[in-house]
Design a protein around this motif. Sequence first.
Motif, mmCIF file in Angstrom:
data_model
loop_
_atom_site.group_PDB
_atom_site.id
_atom_site.type_symbol
_atom_site.label_atom_id
_atom_site.label_comp_id
_atom_site.label_asym_id
_atom_site.label_seq_id
_atom_site.Cartn_x
_atom_site.Cartn_y
_atom_site.Cartn_z
ATOM 1 N N HIS A 192 0.926 -1.339 -0.127
ATOM 2 C CA HIS A 192 -0.172 0.064 0.017
ATOM 3 C C HIS A 192 0.854 1.352 -0.086
ATOM 4 O O HIS A 192 1.346 1.800 1.082
ATOM 5 N N CYS B 141 -6.167 3.505 -3.382
ATOM 6 C CA CYS B 141 -7.034 4.422 -2.925
ATOM 7 C C CYS B 141 -7.626 5.058 -4.224
ATOM 8 O O CYS B 141 -8.033 6.048 -4.191
ATOM 9 N N TYR C 108 -12.858 9.635 -1.578
ATOM 10 C CA TYR C 108 -12.447 10.679 -2.407
ATOM 11 C C TYR C 108 -13.324 10.975 -3.575
ATOM 12 O O TYR C 108 -14.101 10.111 -4.111
ATOM 13 N N HIS D 50 -9.969 1.264 -0.413
ATOM 14 C CA HIS D 50 -10.177 2.130 0.650
ATOM 15 C C HIS D 50 -11.781 2.423 0.724
ATOM 16 O O HIS D 50 -12.209 3.054 -0.127
ATOM 17 N N HIS E 212 -5.588 -0.367 4.661
ATOM 18 C CA HIS E 212 -5.338 0.319 5.905
ATOM 19 C C HIS E 212 -6.707 0.258 6.819
ATOM 20 O O HIS E 212 -7.210 1.050 7.236
ATOM 21 N N ASP F 115 1.148 2.644 3.288
ATOM 22 C CA ASP F 115 0.243 3.903 2.850
ATOM 23 C C ASP F 115 0.896 5.067 2.740
ATOM 24 O O ASP F 115 0.481 6.270 2.852
HETATM 25 ZN ZN LIG Z 1 -6.377 4.996 1.155
#
Ligand SMILES: [Zn+2]
Length: 542
Positions: free
Chosen positions: A97, A125, A198, A226, A256, A418
């Motif tokens: 990640h 993500c 997002y 994500h 995560h 991450d």
């Molecule tokens: Zn993320």
Amino acid sequence: MRQHTSIFRILVPLVLATALCFAGRSHAGRAVGAEAAFDLVITNARVVDGAGNPWFRADVGVKDGRIARIGRINASEGGRTIDARGQILAPGFIDVHAHVENLYEQPDAENFVRMGVTTLVTGNCGGSAVDVGKFLDRAKETPVAVNIATLVGHNSVRRAVFGDADRAPTPEELEKMKALVEAAMRDGAVGLSTGLIYVPGTYAKSDEIVELARVVARHGGLYATHMRSEGERVSEAIRESIEIGEKAGLPVEISHFKVSNKRLWGKSADTLGLVRDARARGLSVTVDQYAYTASSTSLDSRLPSWLLEGGREEGKKRLADSLQRARVMREMKDSLKRSGFKDFSYAMVASYRVKPEFNGKSIAEITKIARGKKDIESQIAQIVEMYEAGGASMVYHSMSEEDVRRIMREPFTMIASDSGVRKYGEGMPHPRGYGNNARVLGLYVRDLRLITLEDAIRKMTSLPAQTFGLRDRGLIREGMAADLVIFDEAKVSDPSTFDKPHQYAVGFHYVIVNGVPALDGGRMTTERPGIALRGAGAVGPR
Ligand SMILES: [Zn+2]
């Protein structure tokens, strides 16, 4: 004549092979001489093989970028010998990640190399290069220190087709998205990623993702997500992720994994249970985690998603309208209340270009400085002002140590940072980019004895390799790629902190990528031995 031909058939490849071999060896900075059985021999190591087995003593011989022999090796058989002096020899760490779309600008990836990482998976993500083939091919022109693999990001694909619109794709748009995902998989993406908090991924419904994930499934990729929520609605989000995997018929990786709503602290027992139940039903679901109780993402993620539609300029127009502004303030206040945090003192600025003096301070502190008071309304107004001024990257202290530990103990949890490639000294980034693996090995393995050394290494090597389909990595076995790390288990540590993040991990002495040291005796080399790794669906020349 015939005889000549056959001699040529033998001689030409022999000469070529020898020339190639010498070229390879001089590239690695070794003396050109008589052919040795190995390019590199590591002696006197305690080998942790990545599978979770207890360490064993062995020498490891490397030839042409591969592990050629494990056992007793005579020093005279090798080109160069590294004496591991009883330290741990493990497979290089695979960080599944990462956010390193800018890797080619900082190809030494020093923050990763110095914590034992030899392979990065980027494109997480929801954000990736849309042209995956071009992205991976750049590793040939601009050599990098570590191996690089990528997912194809749903947000990037969606944006390329119809921008940041808050709506479902038309049938034609969906077909275009599917074609982009198909091309990415054929170019070597290892799977699809989403970032459902997002813009614009947050506007997508499940069925849109299932359609794209089906394309990925056909090419042997996985779905890394994500999720839509890691707080209040985390259980719902886990169920959605599993359902997407089940409908599309592909493995699911929850990125995560955490519980970031204070009211739900301790609930990781339940959220892990959802994953365990899915596995019990035969669904391949795994998770990754960084070893900290704070996350890091944009300031924008605190604002309602309807405000963000169409980009910052559109958002600013909406905020200029007093009714809409009041609605933003109200929704943010409600969402803070539901998060269980009393104010925004859990939210620290990592990097704010407009006023770098805010870096490292919490929103509560900044509000006090900028506005002379720090009631909730003022804090929210401060966040909105910073959003209007261009936004900031943030560190959010939003998790409990108990949950972090419970998640880490779970067999299907892998360790991943991450993080991006760090620019040394710039901003106040989350320390995970410098210390994640070292923190697990130092704090959680050695000091707290939460998990064993062998299990921690398994979570950094063979589990990520197995999950992301990197079939010749992640284990110390003859024939596998020679991605190796030597570190001192008694000294490994992560000096990087939230207050002083720019500190490299300690205790790593050698980091070897495809048989060539990127870190040599604790010093970074100028070698860039990393290669692009392509997924199972890749077609054409590698
Ligand atoms: Zn993320």
